[in-house]
Design an enzyme around this catalytic site. Structure first.
Site, PDB file in Angstrom:
ATOM      1  N   GLU A   1       0.849  -1.199   0.000  1.00 24.40           N
ATOM      2  CA  GLU A   1       0.000   0.000   0.000  1.00 24.40           C
ATOM      3  C   GLU A   1       0.878   1.240   0.000  1.00 24.40           C
ATOM      4  O   GLU A   1       1.760   1.388   0.846  1.00 24.40           O
ATOM      5  CB  GLU A   1      -0.940   0.057   1.209  1.00 24.40           C
ATOM      6  CG  GLU A   1      -1.881   1.248   1.076  1.00 24.40           C
ATOM      7  CD  GLU A   1      -2.789   1.517   2.270  1.00 24.40           C
ATOM      8  OE1 GLU A   1      -3.801   2.217   2.077  1.00 24.40           O
ATOM      9  OE2 GLU A   1      -2.489   1.055   3.378  1.00 24.40           O
TER      10      GLU A   1
ATOM     11  N   GLU B   1       4.856   4.874   3.829  1.00 26.35           N
ATOM     12  CA  GLU B   1       4.268   6.125   4.344  1.00 26.35           C
ATOM     13  C   GLU B   1       5.399   7.086   4.681  1.00 26.35           C
ATOM     14  O   GLU B   1       6.348   6.700   5.334  1.00 26.35           O
ATOM     15  CB  GLU B   1       3.427   5.804   5.588  1.00 26.35           C
ATOM     16  CG  GLU B   1       2.882   7.003   6.325  1.00 26.35           C
ATOM     17  CD  GLU B   1       2.052   7.938   5.459  1.00 26.35           C
ATOM     18  OE1 GLU B   1       1.074   7.490   4.841  1.00 26.35           O
ATOM     19  OE2 GLU B   1       2.406   9.128   5.387  1.00 26.35           O
TER      20      GLU B   1
ATOM     21  N   ASP C   1      -2.819  11.876  -1.792  1.00 23.18           N
ATOM     22  CA  ASP C   1      -2.910  13.345  -1.766  1.00 23.18           C
ATOM     23  C   ASP C   1      -3.256  13.838  -3.168  1.00 23.18           C
ATOM     24  O   ASP C   1      -2.545  13.506  -4.133  1.00 23.18           O
ATOM     25  CB  ASP C   1      -1.573  13.943  -1.306  1.00 23.18           C
ATOM     26  CG  ASP C   1      -1.288  13.621   0.160  1.00 23.18           C
ATOM     27  OD1 ASP C   1      -2.215  13.153   0.856  1.00 23.18           O
ATOM     28  OD2 ASP C   1      -0.142  13.823   0.606  1.00 23.18           O
TER      29      ASP C   1
ATOM     30  N   LYS D   1      -4.096  21.961  -6.945  1.00 19.89           N
ATOM     31  CA  LYS D   1      -3.643  23.124  -7.723  1.00 19.89           C
ATOM     32  C   LYS D   1      -2.880  22.657  -8.962  1.00 19.89           C
ATOM     33  O   LYS D   1      -2.040  21.748  -8.867  1.00 19.89           O
ATOM     34  CB  LYS D   1      -2.725  24.004  -6.882  1.00 19.89           C
ATOM     35  CG  LYS D   1      -3.466  24.776  -5.819  1.00 19.89           C
ATOM     36  CD  LYS D   1      -2.532  25.745  -5.142  1.00 19.89           C
ATOM     37  CE  LYS D   1      -3.281  26.439  -4.027  1.00 19.89           C
ATOM     38  NZ  LYS D   1      -2.399  27.055  -3.061  1.00 19.89           N
TER      39      LYS D   1
ATOM     40  N   ASP E   1     -11.152  10.874  -4.254  1.00 17.48           N
ATOM     41  CA  ASP E   1     -12.329  11.742  -4.304  1.00 17.48           C
ATOM     42  C   ASP E   1     -12.116  12.853  -5.333  1.00 17.48           C
ATOM     43  O   ASP E   1     -12.984  13.707  -5.487  1.00 17.48           O
ATOM     44  CB  ASP E   1     -12.599  12.372  -2.935  1.00 17.48           C
ATOM     45  CG  ASP E   1     -11.458  13.281  -2.505  1.00 17.48           C
ATOM     46  OD1 ASP E   1     -10.285  12.863  -2.631  1.00 17.48           O
ATOM     47  OD2 ASP E   1     -11.725  14.405  -2.060  1.00 17.48           O
TER      48      ASP E   1
HETATM   49  C1  LIG Z   1      -5.030  11.293   2.315  1.00 16.94           C
HETATM   50  S1  LIG Z   1      -4.000  10.165   3.140  1.00 16.94           S
HETATM   51  C2  LIG Z   1      -4.786   8.599   2.854  1.00 16.94           C
HETATM   52  C3  LIG Z   1      -4.358   7.551   3.822  1.00 16.94           C
HETATM   53  C4  LIG Z   1      -4.980   6.156   3.638  1.00 16.94           C
HETATM   54  N1  LIG Z   1      -4.618   5.575   2.355  1.00 16.94           N
HETATM   55  C5  LIG Z   1      -6.467   6.193   3.820  1.00 16.94           C
HETATM   56  O1  LIG Z   1      -7.211   5.915   2.865  1.00 16.94           O
HETATM   57  O2  LIG Z   1      -6.894   6.501   4.943  1.00 16.94           O
HETATM   58  C6  LIG Z   1      -2.603  10.077   2.030  1.00 16.94           C
HETATM   59  C7  LIG Z   1      -1.384   9.495   2.724  1.00 16.94           C
HETATM   60  O3  LIG Z   1      -0.352   9.297   1.775  1.00 16.94           O
HETATM   61  C8  LIG Z   1       0.891   9.732   2.320  1.00 16.94           C
HETATM   62  N2  LIG Z   1       1.730  10.106   1.172  1.00 16.94           N
HETATM   63  C9  LIG Z   1       1.459  11.070   0.271  1.00 16.94           C
HETATM   64  N3  LIG Z   1       2.404  11.101  -0.680  1.00 16.94           N
HETATM   65  C10 LIG Z   1       3.308  10.137  -0.362  1.00 16.94           C
HETATM   66  C11 LIG Z   1       4.523   9.689  -0.963  1.00 16.94           C
HETATM   67  N4  LIG Z   1       4.976  10.248  -2.089  1.00 16.94           N
HETATM   68  N5  LIG Z   1       5.183   8.683  -0.387  1.00 16.94           N
HETATM   69  C12 LIG Z   1       4.715   8.085   0.752  1.00 16.94           C
HETATM   70  N6  LIG Z   1       3.571   8.476   1.366  1.00 16.94           N
HETATM   71  C13 LIG Z   1       2.875   9.489   0.819  1.00 16.94           C
HETATM   72  C14 LIG Z   1       0.509  10.895   3.216  1.00 16.94           C
HETATM   73  O4  LIG Z   1       1.470  11.166   4.210  1.00 16.94           O
HETATM   74  C15 LIG Z   1      -0.825  10.400   3.805  1.00 16.94           C
HETATM   75  O5  LIG Z   1      -0.636   9.649   4.971  1.00 16.94           O
END
Ligand SMILES: C[S@@+](CC[C@H](N)C(=O)[O-])C[C@H]1O[C@@H](n2cnc3c(N)ncnc32)[C@H](O)[C@@H]1O
Length: 222
Positions: A42, A67, A117, A121, A153
């Site tokens: 994941e 993460e 994420d 923008k 989303d």
């Molecule tokens: C919006 S959260 C969603 C978390 C989880 N997948 C959920 O559905 O609850 C996005 C997560 O991805 C992590 N993340 C974003 N870009 C990342 C990257 N390039 N490498 C590792 N983690 C990343 C962020 O720190 C965050 O914890």
């Protein structure tokens, strides 16, 4: 009356938290988990809800969460440790660098990217994980018949993902989305993000692709 809840101290569990510097390149999954089993990764695991339920319900498979946010990473490790899970590992790193440099060809059965994420923008869109060179890497790393599942989303991110999959990934074909073990009725993944967005009545978008098997590729039957 104000109730002060004591914050629990998060514990590190050495068998679960994986130090990047200790890992060989390319990574050897059987060495990491101490057995040969299907492997699911994941990307962006947050606090680990998907992995926790998936690992508990599928003890015959191994799960690795990636993460980069330290607080989420530590929270996920602490959760898995308290459940005593032996088939899940967490690595704290940036996912693009990780998949490119550590993951061997045809080594992973499933990639899961849920509510990444969205970087809404326009000038930030290049920061999105699920695009371009990263998709080429995921395709390379998947085993034949392995799959990718993605939920967001952001309609814009979803449309971009479909366009780029078609452009970059000749070996990936659409397939049925398999709901996660944490998903309740009408849910796809069952994480806090999904529940929050469903409460807000936001439209959600999902896709699932699988890698065509060698026999089909070799016979031209694709
Ligand atoms: C919006 S959260 C969603 C978390 C989880 N997948 C959920 O559905 O609850 C996005 C997560 O991805 C992590 N993340 C974003 N870009 C990342 C990257 N390039 N490498 C590792 N983690 C990343 C962020 O720190 C965050 O914890």
């Amino acid at each position: 009356m104000l109730v002060h809840r004591k914050k629990r101290v998060l514990q590190d569990y050495k068998g679960i938290s994986v130090c990047l510097d200790d890992l060989p390149r390319p990574l050897c999954f059987p060495a990491l988990f101490g057995r040969t089993a299907p492997v699911h990764v994941e990307i962006g695991s947050g606090k680990g809800t998907f992995l926790l339920h998936q690992a508990r319900h599928n003890p015959e498979s191994d799960f690795l969460g990636v993460e980069w946010a330290n607080a989420y990473y530590r929270s996920a490790v602490d959760r898995f440790g308290r459940w005593g899970l032996s088939n899940v590992r967490m690595v704290r790193t940036e996912a693009s660098v990780w998949v490119r440099n550590w993951l061997p060809d045809a080594s992973v059965d499933g990639f899961h990217i849920y509510f990444p994420d969205p970087w809404p923008k326009k000038k930030h869109r290049k920061r999105r994980f699920f695009q371009g060179a990263n998709l080429v890497e995921l395709e390379r790393i998947l085993k034949p018949a392995g799959g990718i599942q993605f939920v967001t989303d952001s309609e814009d991110y979803f449309q971009q993902a479909l366009r780029e999959l078609e452009k970059e990934c000749r070996q990936l074909k659409p397939t049925a989305f398999v709901p996660a073990a944490a998903a309740g009725q009408g849910e796809w993944v069952g994480t806090n993000y999904e529940r929050k967005y469903r409460r807000e009545n936001r439209p959600l978008y999902k896709l699932a692709f699988s890698k065509i098997e060698c026999t089909k590729m070799c016979s031209g039957n694709v």
